[in-house]
Design a protein around this motif. Structure first.
Motif, PDB file in Angstrom:
ATOM      1  N   ILE A   1       5.472  -3.486 -36.219  1.00 27.47           N
ATOM      2  CA  ILE A   1       4.685  -4.326 -37.134  1.00 27.47           C
ATOM      3  C   ILE A   1       4.192  -5.573 -36.400  1.00 27.47           C
ATOM      4  N   GLY A   2       5.061  -6.159 -35.566  1.00 21.61           N
ATOM      5  CA  GLY A   2       4.676  -7.342 -34.810  1.00 21.61           C
ATOM      6  C   GLY A   2       3.499  -7.084 -33.882  1.00 21.61           C
ATOM      7  N   VAL A   3       3.463  -5.912 -33.237  1.00 26.62           N
ATOM      8  CA  VAL A   3       2.351  -5.568 -32.348  1.00 26.62           C
ATOM      9  C   VAL A   3       1.031  -5.578 -33.110  1.00 26.62           C
ATOM     10  N   PHE A   4       1.040  -5.030 -34.333  1.00 24.93           N
ATOM     11  CA  PHE A   4      -0.202  -4.939 -35.109  1.00 24.93           C
ATOM     12  C   PHE A   4      -0.594  -6.268 -35.764  1.00 24.93           C
ATOM     13  N   LEU A   5       0.352  -7.210 -35.844  1.00 26.21           N
ATOM     14  CA  LEU A   5       0.059  -8.515 -36.453  1.00 26.21           C
ATOM     15  C   LEU A   5      -0.325  -9.582 -35.436  1.00 26.21           C
ATOM     16  N   ALA A   6       0.185  -9.501 -34.214  1.00 25.90           N
ATOM     17  CA  ALA A   6       0.105 -10.611 -33.253  1.00 25.90           C
ATOM     18  C   ALA A   6      -1.337 -10.951 -32.886  1.00 25.90           C
ATOM     19  N   GLN A   7      -1.636 -12.249 -32.911  1.00 25.08           N
ATOM     20  CA  GLN A   7      -2.947 -12.757 -32.505  1.00 25.08           C
ATOM     21  C   GLN A   7      -2.826 -13.763 -31.363  1.00 25.08           C
ATOM     22  N   ASP A   8      -1.661 -13.839 -30.770  1.00 23.21           N
ATOM     23  CA  ASP A   8      -1.428 -14.624 -29.571  1.00 23.21           C
ATOM     24  C   ASP A   8      -1.028 -13.625 -28.482  1.00 23.21           C
ATOM     25  N   LEU A   9      -1.682 -13.677 -27.337  1.00 28.09           N
ATOM     26  CA  LEU A   9      -1.474 -12.658 -26.320  1.00 28.09           C
ATOM     27  C   LEU A   9      -0.030 -12.615 -25.831  1.00 28.09           C
ATOM     28  N   PHE A  10       0.610 -13.788 -25.714  1.00 31.94           N
ATOM     29  CA  PHE A  10       2.010 -13.808 -25.280  1.00 31.94           C
ATOM     30  C   PHE A  10       2.901 -13.199 -26.360  1.00 31.94           C
ATOM     31  N   LEU A  11       2.633 -13.538 -27.621  1.00 33.51           N
ATOM     32  CA  LEU A  11       3.394 -12.973 -28.738  1.00 33.51           C
ATOM     33  C   LEU A  11       3.201 -11.462 -28.808  1.00 33.51           C
ATOM     34  N   PHE A  12       1.966 -11.021 -28.579  1.00 35.16           N
ATOM     35  CA  PHE A  12       1.677  -9.585 -28.554  1.00 35.16           C
ATOM     36  C   PHE A  12       2.518  -8.896 -27.485  1.00 35.16           C
ATOM     37  N   TYR A  13       2.616  -9.507 -26.309  1.00 33.53           N
ATOM     38  CA  TYR A  13       3.402  -8.916 -25.225  1.00 33.53           C
ATOM     39  C   TYR A  13       4.889  -8.862 -25.583  1.00 33.53           C
ATOM     40  N   VAL A  14       5.375  -9.914 -26.245  1.00 32.13           N
ATOM     41  CA  VAL A  14       6.785  -9.945 -26.655  1.00 32.13           C
ATOM     42  C   VAL A  14       7.088  -8.788 -27.607  1.00 32.13           C
ATOM     43  N   PHE A  15       6.237  -8.605 -28.617  1.00 34.51           N
ATOM     44  CA  PHE A  15       6.454  -7.510 -29.561  1.00 34.51           C
ATOM     45  C   PHE A  15       6.284  -6.148 -28.882  1.00 34.51           C
ATOM     46  N   TRP A  16       5.351  -6.060 -27.957  1.00 32.96           N
ATOM     47  CA  TRP A  16       5.130  -4.823 -27.199  1.00 32.96           C
ATOM     48  C   TRP A  16       6.415  -4.397 -26.495  1.00 32.96           C
ATOM     49  N   GLU A  17       7.088  -5.362 -25.883  1.00 33.38           N
ATOM     50  CA  GLU A  17       8.327  -5.067 -25.159  1.00 33.38           C
ATOM     51  C   GLU A  17       9.499  -4.834 -26.112  1.00 33.38           C
ATOM     52  N   ILE A  18       9.521  -5.569 -27.238  1.00 29.68           N
ATOM     53  CA  ILE A  18      10.599  -5.382 -28.215  1.00 29.68           C
ATOM     54  C   ILE A  18      10.614  -3.941 -28.716  1.00 29.68           C
ATOM     55  N   SER A  19       9.438  -3.384 -28.980  1.00 30.23           N
ATOM     56  CA  SER A  19       9.372  -2.010 -29.502  1.00 30.23           C
ATOM     57  C   SER A  19       9.833  -0.985 -28.476  1.00 30.23           C
ATOM     58  N   LEU A  20       9.751  -1.337 -27.199  1.00 29.31           N
ATOM     59  CA  LEU A  20      10.168  -0.414 -26.141  1.00 29.31           C
ATOM     60  C   LEU A  20      11.684  -0.221 -26.122  1.00 29.31           C
ATOM     61  N   VAL A  21      12.435  -1.300 -26.370  1.00 32.01           N
ATOM     62  CA  VAL A  21      13.896  -1.274 -26.206  1.00 32.01           C
ATOM     63  C   VAL A  21      14.581  -0.333 -27.198  1.00 32.01           C
ATOM     64  N   PRO A  22      14.342  -0.458 -28.521  1.00 35.56           N
ATOM     65  CA  PRO A  22      15.049   0.454 -29.441  1.00 35.56           C
ATOM     66  C   PRO A  22      14.696   1.924 -29.235  1.00 35.56           C
ATOM     67  N   MET A  23      13.431   2.212 -28.872  1.00 34.57           N
ATOM     68  CA  MET A  23      13.073   3.611 -28.636  1.00 34.57           C
ATOM     69  C   MET A  23      13.805   4.163 -27.415  1.00 34.57           C
ATOM     70  N   TYR A  24      14.000   3.326 -26.403  1.00 35.98           N
ATOM     71  CA  TYR A  24      14.767   3.738 -25.223  1.00 35.98           C
ATOM     72  C   TYR A  24      16.184   4.153 -25.625  1.00 35.98           C
ATOM     73  N   PHE A  25      16.821   3.357 -26.478  1.00 33.55           N
ATOM     74  CA  PHE A  25      18.185   3.672 -26.897  1.00 33.55           C
ATOM     75  C   PHE A  25      18.230   4.842 -27.873  1.00 33.55           C
ATOM     76  N   LEU A  26      17.233   4.945 -28.764  1.00 28.91           N
ATOM     77  CA  LEU A  26      17.206   6.071 -29.699  1.00 28.91           C
ATOM     78  C   LEU A  26      17.139   7.398 -28.939  1.00 28.91           C
ATOM     79  N   ILE A  27      16.335   7.432 -27.872  1.00 35.73           N
ATOM     80  CA  ILE A  27      16.246   8.653 -27.068  1.00 35.73           C
ATOM     81  C   ILE A  27      17.507   8.829 -26.220  1.00 35.73           C
ATOM     82  N   GLY A  28      17.934   7.740 -25.578  1.00 38.64           N
ATOM     83  CA  GLY A  28      19.021   7.827 -24.597  1.00 38.64           C
ATOM     84  C   GLY A  28      20.393   8.084 -25.194  1.00 38.64           C
TER      85      GLY A  28
END
Length: 438
Positions: free
Chosen positions: A128-155
Motif C-alpha cells: 500500500i505504501g508503494v502505491f501511496l508514496a509521493q516522495d522518492l525516498f519514501l517510495f524507495y523505503v516502501f519498495w524495500e519494506i515489501s521485499l523483506v516479508p516476501m523473502y521470509f514467506l518464501i524462505g
C-alpha cells in the motif's frame, strides 16, 4: 472533508502496520488468535480502502487526499502520500486479496503461525505504501519494506527449494533497487528535493533539465528496477522459482500485487519524468514485451508443474501491460491499467485454486491429477471460469484489458499487434490443455 479523507487514506496504510505490531505480541501458543487478528485487521484495511473509492472524485484528475508531513530535515524528506486513479484500484486490490490470503492459509499454515500472519500484514503495509508514496525516498523505503516479508514467506513457509528461490528473488530485486536508489540520489543532487510533485513541476517549468545522455541513464536505472519486478524478458528467471516454492498466499500476493509494483512504477515514474528517453527506448522495450508474451506462452505449454505454468502465464500477460504502456496511446494505456487489475484477479484466483488442489493431493504435477471434476464439481466450475478469464474470453475480465492494449498498439504499430496476438492464441492452448488434463 478533504482532511478527513486524507486521514482515512492514512488509516488504510496504518491499520496493517498496527496489525503487524499486534501480531508480534500474540502468544505463540495461541495460533487461533493470530489468525483472527490478521483477518480482522486486513478486513478493516479493506473497508478503509472502500471509503477512498466512495469519496474519490472521478471528474478530477491527478492526485487526491494528499498528506505531506516533514520527516527528516536534512536531507529534506517528507512523508508525502496521495491517491490517483491508478493507485486507488491497486490499493483496493491489495486490501481485497490480503483477507482472502488469510483465509486460504487458515488450515494450511500450521507452523510459526504468528510470524506468518505478521509478515503477511507487513507485506500489505509495504505494498500500500508503494502505491501511496509521493516522495522518492519514501517510495524507495516502501519498495524495500515489501521485499523483506516476501523473502521470509518464501524462505520459511515455502516448499523443498524455498531457500534457493528466496535468495534468488532477493538478489534480483536488490540489484534493481540499487540502480533505482542511485538514480534517486542523483535526482536529489540536481533538484534538492525528493518530492515527486516538485520534481515534475521543475521539469515542466524548465528549472530542472537533463541532457539526453543523463535522461537516458536515469530512465534506464529506474526502468531496470521496475522491469525486474514486472518481470520483463530476460529478467524473469526468478519468478517461476519464487512462485513454485512460495506458499499459496505468497504466490497470490506476488502475482496479483507485487508484480504490479513494476508496471505501476514504469507508468507513474518513468514516463512522466523521462518522456524523451521513454520514447527513444519504446521500440526495443516493445520487442522485449512481445518476446516475453510469446516466450512465456511457449514455455508454459511444456510445463509439467501447475504453479510453474501459471507463473509463466504471468510473464506472458504482464508483457501486454508493458506493450500497452509503451504504445503511448490513450487506449493502450487504459488497457494496460485494466490488465494490471484483471491479471491480479484472474491469476490470483488460479493460484488459489492450485493451492486448494495441492492441499488435497500434495502434488503440483499435472500428471498426478485427472478426473477432479467428478469429485469436486464446484471447484472445477470455478477453475473453468478462471481459466477462460485468464485466456481472455469475451465477456470475462481479461478480454477488456487485452483488447484495449492490442487496439491501442495497432493505432501506432500494427506489426506489434500481429506478433502480440500470437500470445492470445497460445494462452488458449496451454490453459485449456492444463484444465483438460486436471
Amino acid at each position: 472533508m478533504n482532511s478527513a479523507l486524507s486521514v482515512q487514506m492514512l488509516s488504510v496504510l496504518v491499520v496493517p502496520l498496527i496489525g503487524f505490531l499486534a501480531a508480534l505480541c500474540v502468544p505463540r501458543r495461541r495460533p487461533e488468535n493470530s489468525r483472527a487478528l490478521a483477518l480482522t485487521m486486513s478486513l478493516l484495511a479493506f473497508l478503509d480502502s472502500l471509503q477512498l473509492v466512495a469519496h474519490f472524485d472521478r471528474g478530477q484528475g491527478g492526485e487526491q487526499f494528499p498528506i505531506d508531513i516533514p520527516w527528516i530535515g536534512s536531507p529534506d524528506i517528507h512523508f508525502a502520500t496521495s491517491v490517483n486513479g491508478v493507485s486507488l484500484w491497486l490499493i483496493v486490490l491489495s486490501t481485497f486479496l490480503t483477507p482472502l490470503c488469510v483465509l486460504i492459509s487458515w488450515r494450511s499454515i500450521q507452523s510459526r503461525v504468528k510470524e506468518f500472519y505478521a509478515f503477511l500484514l507487513l507485506l500489505e503495509f509495504g505494498l500500500i505504501g508503494v502505491f501511496l508514496a509521493q516522495d522518492l525516498f519514501l517510495f524507495y523505503v516502501f519498495w524495500e519494506i515489501s521485499l523483506v516479508p516476501m523473502y521470509f514467506l518464501i524462505g520459511i513457509w515455502g516448499h523443498d527449494r524455498r531457500i534457493y528461490a528466496a535468495v534468488k528473488f532477493f538478489l534480483f530485486t536488490m540489484a534493481g533497487s540499487v540502480l533505482m536508489l542511485t538514480a534517486i540520489i542523483y535526482l536529489y543532487n540536481q533538484a534538492h528535493t525528493f518530492s515527486y510533485a516538485r520534481i515534475l513541476e521543475m521539469l515542466s517549468r524548465g528549472d530542472l533539465s537533463f541532457t539526453s545522455g543523463e535522461q537516458m541513464l536515469l530512465f534506464l536505472a529506474f526502468f531496470v528496477a521496475f522491469a525486474i519486478k514486472v518481470p520483463i524478458f530476460p529478467l524473469h528467471t526468478w519468478l517461476p522459482d519464487a512462485h513454485v516454492e512460495a506458499p499459496t498466499a505468497g504466490s497470490i500476493m506476488l502475482a496479483s500485487v507485487m508484480l504490479k509494483m513494476g508496471t505501476y512504477g514504469i507508468y507513474h515514474f518513468c514516463l512522466p519524468m523521462f518522456p524523451g528517453a521513454a520514447r527513444s527506448c519504446a521500440p526495443w522495450i516493445a520487442v522485449l514485451a512481445i518476446v516475453g508474451i510469446i516466450y512465456g506462452a511457449l514455455v508454459a505449454m511444456v510445463q509439467p508443474n501447475m504453479k510453474k505454468l501459471v507463473a509463466y502465464s504471468s510473464v506472458s500477460h504482464l508483457g501486454f501491460v508493458v506493450l500497452g504502456i509503451f504504445s503511448f496511446t490513450q487506449m493502450g494505456l487504459d488497457g494496460a491499467v485494466y490488465q494490471m487489475l484483471n491479471h491480479g484477479i484472474s491469476t490470483g484466483a488460479l493460484f488459489a485454486i492450485v493451492g486448494l488442489l495441492y492441499e488435497r493431493r500434495h502434488s503440483l504435477a499435472i500428471e498426478d491429477f485427472g478426473g477432479v471434476a467428478t469429485v469436486a464439481p464446484w471447484l472445477s466450475t470455478a477453475f473453468l471460469i478462471t481459466t477462460l478469464a485468464s485466456i481472455g474470453l469475451p465477456m470475462l475480465n481479461n478480454f477488456v484489458g487485452e483488447f484495449l492494449v492490442l487496439q491501442g498498439t495497432a493505432l501506432e504499430h500494427y506489426q506489434w499487434t500481429i506478433y502480440a496476438s500470437i500470445g492470445v492464441i497460445l494462452s488458449a492452448c496451454y490453459m485449456l490443455w492444463m484444465y483438460q488434463r486436471v
